[in-house]
Design a protein around this motif. Structure first.
Motif, PDB file in Angstrom:
ATOM      1  N   LEU A  35     -10.271  -3.744 -13.622  1.00  0.00           N
ATOM      2  CA  LEU A  35      -9.081  -4.034 -12.875  1.00  0.00           C
ATOM      3  C   LEU A  35      -8.586  -3.061 -12.249  1.00  0.00           C
ATOM      4  O   LEU A  35      -7.923  -3.380 -10.840  1.00  0.00           O
ATOM      5  CB  LEU A  35      -8.200  -4.809 -13.624  1.00  0.00           C
ATOM      6  N   VAL A  36      -8.827  -1.830 -12.487  1.00  0.00           N
ATOM      7  CA  VAL A  36      -8.273  -0.686 -11.846  1.00  0.00           C
ATOM      8  C   VAL A  36      -9.133   0.391 -11.430  1.00  0.00           C
ATOM      9  O   VAL A  36     -10.058   0.712 -12.165  1.00  0.00           O
ATOM     10  CB  VAL A  36      -6.978  -0.041 -12.805  1.00  0.00           C
ATOM     11  N   ASP A  38      -9.041   3.284  -9.306  1.00  0.00           N
ATOM     12  CA  ASP A  38      -8.089   4.283  -8.730  1.00  0.00           C
ATOM     13  C   ASP A  38      -8.517   5.581  -9.421  1.00  0.00           C
ATOM     14  O   ASP A  38      -8.342   5.814 -10.771  1.00  0.00           O
ATOM     15  CB  ASP A  38      -6.725   4.156  -8.788  1.00  0.00           C
ATOM     16  N   VAL A  41      -5.880   7.273 -11.613  1.00  0.00           N
ATOM     17  CA  VAL A  41      -5.431   6.795 -12.769  1.00  0.00           C
ATOM     18  C   VAL A  41      -6.514   7.117 -14.050  1.00  0.00           C
ATOM     19  O   VAL A  41      -7.670   6.668 -13.698  1.00  0.00           O
ATOM     20  CB  VAL A  41      -5.572   5.498 -12.760  1.00  0.00           C
ATOM     21  N   VAL A  45      -8.538   0.251 -17.326  1.00  0.00           N
ATOM     22  CA  VAL A  45      -7.987  -1.132 -17.428  1.00  0.00           C
ATOM     23  C   VAL A  45      -9.101  -2.132 -17.040  1.00  0.00           C
ATOM     24  O   VAL A  45      -9.784  -2.269 -16.015  1.00  0.00           O
ATOM     25  CB  VAL A  45      -6.832  -1.298 -16.606  1.00  0.00           C
TER      26      VAL A  45
END
Length: 135
Positions: A35-36, A38, A41, A45
């Protein structure tokens, strides 16, 4: 027909692909959707969906933690030495660094959670059929 079968087509988040990368650490079939993406980060996730009866092996998170946000279905979470916790949509579980645990679907329901994970998992032995069947 299993409970919450609609989750096999996605729930709050898309169901994702078969979880081939971690299949050796699961009993049964699971699906994973990142889901993430980046690079700034530092946590993973992902939406994890479990078919009825699917669960992951006992494992420990090293140098980190894991937060589970239950989004659908019915499942279990258990830390070593403690009673298993029944999980349903809206439940939140926090697993601290070094705590041996497992999680997965109930025998008769699909189950989905968002896993927010920092650190690396150390995968251990499977949850035995005998142990799981007693829940």
């Amino acid at each position: 027909m299993a409970k919450h079968e609609e989750l096999k087509d996605g729930g709050l988040f898309p169901v994702g692909d078969k979880n081939e990368a971690f299949a050796q650490y699961f009993v049964g079939e699971s699906y994973l959707k990142g889901l993430v993406f980046d690079p700034k980060v530092s946590v993973g996730v992902g939406n994890v969906t479990f078919e009825p009866g699917c669960r992951n092996n006992w494992h420990v998170h090293r140098d980190g933690y894991q937060v589970l946000l239950v989004t659908g279905g019915e499942g279990w979470y258990q830390e070593e030495g403690k009673e298993a916790q029944f999980l349903k949509a809206g439940d939140v579980v926090v697993t601290h660094d070094g705590i041996k645990h497992w999680h997965g679907a109930t025998k008769d329901s699909w189950f989905s959670h968002v896993a927010i994970t920092a650190g690396k998992p150390e995968w251990l032995e499977p949850v035995s059929d005998e142990w799981y069947e007693e829940l």
